[in-house]
Design a protein around this motif. Sequence first.
Motif, PDB file in Angstrom:
ATOM      1  N   LEU A 177       0.867  -1.177   0.000  1.00  0.00           N
ATOM      2  CA  LEU A 177       0.000   0.000   0.000  1.00  0.00           C
ATOM      3  C   LEU A 177       0.903   1.226   0.000  1.00  0.00           C
ATOM      4  O   LEU A 177       1.741   1.385   0.883  1.00  0.00           O
ATOM      5  CB  LEU A 177      -0.885   0.026   1.254  1.00  0.00           C
ATOM      6  CG  LEU A 177      -1.563   1.362   1.596  1.00  0.00           C
ATOM      7  CD1 LEU A 177      -2.532   1.784   0.494  1.00  0.00           C
ATOM      8  CD2 LEU A 177      -2.264   1.272   2.951  1.00  0.00           C
ATOM      9  N   LEU A 178       0.752   2.081  -1.033  1.00  0.00           N
ATOM     10  CA  LEU A 178       1.544   3.310  -1.093  1.00  0.00           C
ATOM     11  C   LEU A 178       0.657   4.486  -0.703  1.00  0.00           C
ATOM     12  O   LEU A 178      -0.402   4.693  -1.306  1.00  0.00           O
ATOM     13  CB  LEU A 178       2.104   3.517  -2.503  1.00  0.00           C
ATOM     14  CG  LEU A 178       3.089   2.458  -3.008  1.00  0.00           C
ATOM     15  CD1 LEU A 178       3.578   2.813  -4.397  1.00  0.00           C
ATOM     16  CD2 LEU A 178       4.254   2.296  -2.047  1.00  0.00           C
ATOM     17  N   ILE A 179       1.079   5.227   0.319  1.00  0.00           N
ATOM     18  CA  ILE A 179       0.318   6.396   0.779  1.00  0.00           C
ATOM     19  C   ILE A 179       0.897   7.647   0.120  1.00  0.00           C
ATOM     20  O   ILE A 179       2.085   7.943   0.274  1.00  0.00           O
ATOM     21  CB  ILE A 179       0.382   6.511   2.307  1.00  0.00           C
ATOM     22  CG1 ILE A 179      -0.231   5.267   2.969  1.00  0.00           C
ATOM     23  CG2 ILE A 179      -0.349   7.783   2.777  1.00  0.00           C
ATOM     24  CD1 ILE A 179      -0.037   5.194   4.468  1.00  0.00           C
ATOM     25  N   GLU A 180       0.054   8.336  -0.646  1.00  0.00           N
ATOM     26  CA  GLU A 180       0.502   9.530  -1.367  1.00  0.00           C
ATOM     27  C   GLU A 180       0.046  10.780  -0.631  1.00  0.00           C
ATOM     28  O   GLU A 180      -1.149  10.971  -0.400  1.00  0.00           O
ATOM     29  CB  GLU A 180      -0.052   9.539  -2.796  1.00  0.00           C
ATOM     30  CG  GLU A 180       0.425  10.705  -3.639  1.00  0.00           C
ATOM     31  CD  GLU A 180      -0.076  10.645  -5.082  1.00  0.00           C
ATOM     32  OE1 GLU A 180       0.201  11.578  -5.840  1.00  0.00           O
ATOM     33  OE2 GLU A 180      -0.763   9.653  -5.429  1.00  0.00           O
ATOM     34  N   TYR A 181       0.955  11.641  -0.229  1.00  0.00           N
ATOM     35  CA  TYR A 181       0.615  12.878   0.488  1.00  0.00           C
ATOM     36  C   TYR A 181       0.587  14.061  -0.491  1.00  0.00           C
ATOM     37  O   TYR A 181       1.093  13.955  -1.618  1.00  0.00           O
ATOM     38  CB  TYR A 181       1.628  13.143   1.611  1.00  0.00           C
ATOM     39  CG  TYR A 181       3.072  13.278   1.140  1.00  0.00           C
ATOM     40  CD1 TYR A 181       3.911  12.182   1.101  1.00  0.00           C
ATOM     41  CD2 TYR A 181       3.572  14.512   0.732  1.00  0.00           C
ATOM     42  CE1 TYR A 181       5.232  12.296   0.660  1.00  0.00           C
ATOM     43  CE2 TYR A 181       4.875  14.645   0.295  1.00  0.00           C
ATOM     44  CZ  TYR A 181       5.699  13.536   0.262  1.00  0.00           C
ATOM     45  OH  TYR A 181       7.002  13.667  -0.189  1.00  0.00           O
ATOM     46  N   LYS A 182      -0.047  15.163  -0.073  1.00  0.00           N
ATOM     47  CA  LYS A 182      -0.114  16.373  -0.899  1.00  0.00           C
ATOM     48  C   LYS A 182      -0.455  17.539   0.006  1.00  0.00           C
ATOM     49  O   LYS A 182      -1.401  17.439   0.774  1.00  0.00           O
ATOM     50  CB  LYS A 182      -1.182  16.211  -1.997  1.00  0.00           C
ATOM     51  CG  LYS A 182      -1.324  17.365  -2.956  1.00  0.00           C
ATOM     52  CD  LYS A 182      -2.338  17.057  -4.047  1.00  0.00           C
ATOM     53  CE  LYS A 182      -2.491  18.206  -5.028  1.00  0.00           C
ATOM     54  NZ  LYS A 182      -3.457  17.892  -6.117  1.00  0.00           N
ATOM     55  N   PHE A 183       0.294  18.646  -0.061  1.00  0.00           N
ATOM     56  CA  PHE A 183       0.143  19.636   1.004  1.00  0.00           C
ATOM     57  C   PHE A 183      -1.096  20.497   0.862  1.00  0.00           C
ATOM     58  O   PHE A 183      -1.543  21.103   1.842  1.00  0.00           O
ATOM     59  CB  PHE A 183       1.423  20.472   1.150  1.00  0.00           C
ATOM     60  CG  PHE A 183       1.619  21.586   0.164  1.00  0.00           C
ATOM     61  CD1 PHE A 183       1.670  22.893   0.588  1.00  0.00           C
ATOM     62  CD2 PHE A 183       1.778  21.322  -1.197  1.00  0.00           C
ATOM     63  CE1 PHE A 183       1.862  23.946  -0.299  1.00  0.00           C
ATOM     64  CE2 PHE A 183       1.981  22.364  -2.093  1.00  0.00           C
ATOM     65  CZ  PHE A 183       2.028  23.677  -1.640  1.00  0.00           C
ATOM     66  N   PHE A 184      -1.726  20.561  -0.293  1.00  0.00           N
ATOM     67  CA  PHE A 184      -3.034  21.253  -0.427  1.00  0.00           C
ATOM     68  C   PHE A 184      -3.652  20.854  -1.756  1.00  0.00           C
ATOM     69  O   PHE A 184      -3.003  20.192  -2.557  1.00  0.00           O
ATOM     70  CB  PHE A 184      -2.843  22.769  -0.324  1.00  0.00           C
ATOM     71  CG  PHE A 184      -2.577  23.441  -1.650  1.00  0.00           C
ATOM     72  CD1 PHE A 184      -1.350  23.268  -2.297  1.00  0.00           C
ATOM     73  CD2 PHE A 184      -3.538  24.235  -2.253  1.00  0.00           C
ATOM     74  CE1 PHE A 184      -1.114  23.850  -3.534  1.00  0.00           C
ATOM     75  CE2 PHE A 184      -3.293  24.832  -3.487  1.00  0.00           C
ATOM     76  CZ  PHE A 184      -2.089  24.649  -4.122  1.00  0.00           C
ATOM     77  N   GLU A 185      -4.958  21.314  -1.961  1.00  0.00           N
ATOM     78  CA  GLU A 185      -5.726  21.044  -3.181  1.00  0.00           C
ATOM     79  C   GLU A 185      -6.140  19.573  -3.301  1.00  0.00           C
ATOM     80  O   GLU A 185      -5.252  18.714  -3.356  1.00  0.00           O
ATOM     81  CB  GLU A 185      -4.931  21.437  -4.439  1.00  0.00           C
ATOM     82  CG  GLU A 185      -5.797  21.407  -5.709  1.00  0.00           C
ATOM     83  CD  GLU A 185      -4.949  21.331  -6.947  1.00  0.00           C
ATOM     84  OE1 GLU A 185      -5.157  22.174  -7.858  1.00  0.00           O
ATOM     85  OE2 GLU A 185      -4.062  20.460  -7.004  1.00  0.00           O
ATOM     86  N   PRO A 186      -7.452  19.345  -3.313  1.00  0.00           N
ATOM     87  CA  PRO A 186      -8.521  20.330  -3.403  1.00  0.00           C
ATOM     88  C   PRO A 186      -8.837  21.064  -2.113  1.00  0.00           C
ATOM     89  O   PRO A 186      -9.556  22.078  -2.154  1.00  0.00           O
ATOM     90  CB  PRO A 186      -9.737  19.505  -3.840  1.00  0.00           C
ATOM     91  CG  PRO A 186      -9.479  18.162  -3.230  1.00  0.00           C
ATOM     92  CD  PRO A 186      -7.981  17.954  -3.338  1.00  0.00           C
ATOM     93  N   LYS A 211       3.876   1.802   2.656  1.00  0.00           N
ATOM     94  CA  LYS A 211       5.015   2.693   2.417  1.00  0.00           C
ATOM     95  C   LYS A 211       4.516   4.029   1.877  1.00  0.00           C
ATOM     96  O   LYS A 211       3.309   4.210   1.706  1.00  0.00           O
ATOM     97  CB  LYS A 211       6.013   2.042   1.467  1.00  0.00           C
ATOM     98  CG  LYS A 211       6.606   0.759   2.049  1.00  0.00           C
ATOM     99  CD  LYS A 211       7.824   0.285   1.339  1.00  0.00           C
ATOM    100  CE  LYS A 211       8.434  -0.915   2.091  1.00  0.00           C
ATOM    101  NZ  LYS A 211       9.605  -1.460   1.387  1.00  0.00           N
ATOM    102  N   VAL A 212       5.450   4.924   1.601  1.00  0.00           N
ATOM    103  CA  VAL A 212       5.099   6.278   1.174  1.00  0.00           C
ATOM    104  C   VAL A 212       5.507   6.484  -0.287  1.00  0.00           C
ATOM    105  O   VAL A 212       6.577   6.034  -0.701  1.00  0.00           O
ATOM    106  CB  VAL A 212       5.801   7.327   2.061  1.00  0.00           C
ATOM    107  CG1 VAL A 212       5.453   8.750   1.612  1.00  0.00           C
ATOM    108  CG2 VAL A 212       5.422   7.126   3.530  1.00  0.00           C
ATOM    109  N   ILE A 213       4.631   7.114  -1.076  1.00  0.00           N
ATOM    110  CA  ILE A 213       4.963   7.481  -2.459  1.00  0.00           C
ATOM    111  C   ILE A 213       5.101   8.992  -2.544  1.00  0.00           C
ATOM    112  O   ILE A 213       4.280   9.735  -1.996  1.00  0.00           O
ATOM    113  CB  ILE A 213       3.918   6.941  -3.462  1.00  0.00           C
ATOM    114  CG1 ILE A 213       4.325   7.232  -4.908  1.00  0.00           C
ATOM    115  CG2 ILE A 213       2.527   7.484  -3.179  1.00  0.00           C
ATOM    116  CD1 ILE A 213       3.518   6.447  -5.942  1.00  0.00           C
TER     117      ILE A 213
END
Length: 379
Positions: A177-186, A211-213
């Motif tokens: 399982l890859l967890i994808e982060y994003k600092f904003f939007e939407p 793990k992290v993507i």
Amino acid sequence: MKLKNEELKEKIKNFKVEVPSWGFSDSGTRFKVFHIPGAARDIFERIEDAAQVEKYTKAVSAVAIHIPWDKVDDWKKLKGFAQSKGLKIGAVNPNLFQDEDYKFGSLTNLDNKKRAKAIDHVLECIDIMKQTGSKILSLWLPDGTDYPGQGDFAKRQELLIDSLKKIYSALDDDMTLLIEYKFFEPAFYHTDTPDWGTAYALSKDLGDKAKVIIDLGHHAQGTNIEFIVSMLSSRGKLGGFHFNSRKYADDDLTVGSVNLYELFLIFVELNKFFDLSSGKLALVIDQSAAMKPKIQAMIQSVESLQIAYLKSLLVDKDALKEAQLKNDIVLAEEIIKDAFLTDVRPVLRKAREEAGLDQNALDAFIKSGYESMVAKKRG
Ligand code: LRH
Ligand code: MN
């Protein structure tokens, strides 16, 4: 000690990336979706176009798919079709950002039914992985809030962990399982998975299969992504990348178009932890080149990755370590820049020639007439 040309050619022949199915269809800006004649309309045409990138680069291992954008009735048939084109089905991406029910969140939604619906969608994606032979579940969730007071951070994290545990327990042992982060939007006030630290903490809470993507477009301006690569890799929690390029926000431009030096530095860091020609990491392109012919843009991106990787292999690691020990900052930087400023295209062209390919992949594809053929065929 620098790698010799023979070693460089061996490395680049085994360097494979995944291309995104969604990178071959019409995409747009926040203001308009632009139509490109012959753009792929369904997953079969997207795989046909991905096979063109593989035909001219021999650097494509698989096609990452997005659900429900790529949904079909017969997954075995799709797997067979991809195989017939020399490709595998790669990472499976759930879509938790286009359903009305997820307006106030998906895996963090306070409504039990809506949260269960989001979990069921991800469980369906795991079932699709089983039918297509994919081993990677690539999860990005848009969950967040737009205004102070709108949500309780701790409550949402509690719901998120609970949802992720239900998903994690459904994975086979050889799945990731890859967890994808994003600092904003939407979301424009807070995002529930905004940065590498949060994704790392969640992956630790879940277990070794999580793990992290790193999506190159998901960081605040000025973020040192190479450092994040080092932090996650040294803790065994780096699972892969969504490669693209950006100047401002999540621009999803073609790889290396505005950040080739940063891309090179990321590969320099990766080489300290991984043999990238071994395919251990999910190296996935995630772009939507709205303004460019899609297949040409994808060949450009594959080539940018090949060039950044080859340049990174030219760093004289021993000399660099020596310079670092002496705090000889100028020498250390010159060792790095010497590798970056070395033209590796002759080695790449030679490797292509030895693999029976045209030295200039983009040129050969454009001259093939494939684009005008599909523009006619696809109307
Ligand atoms: C979100 C994202 C995510 C996808 C989507 C296509 O910005 O990077 O990886 O699912 O783009
Ligand atoms: Mn992404």
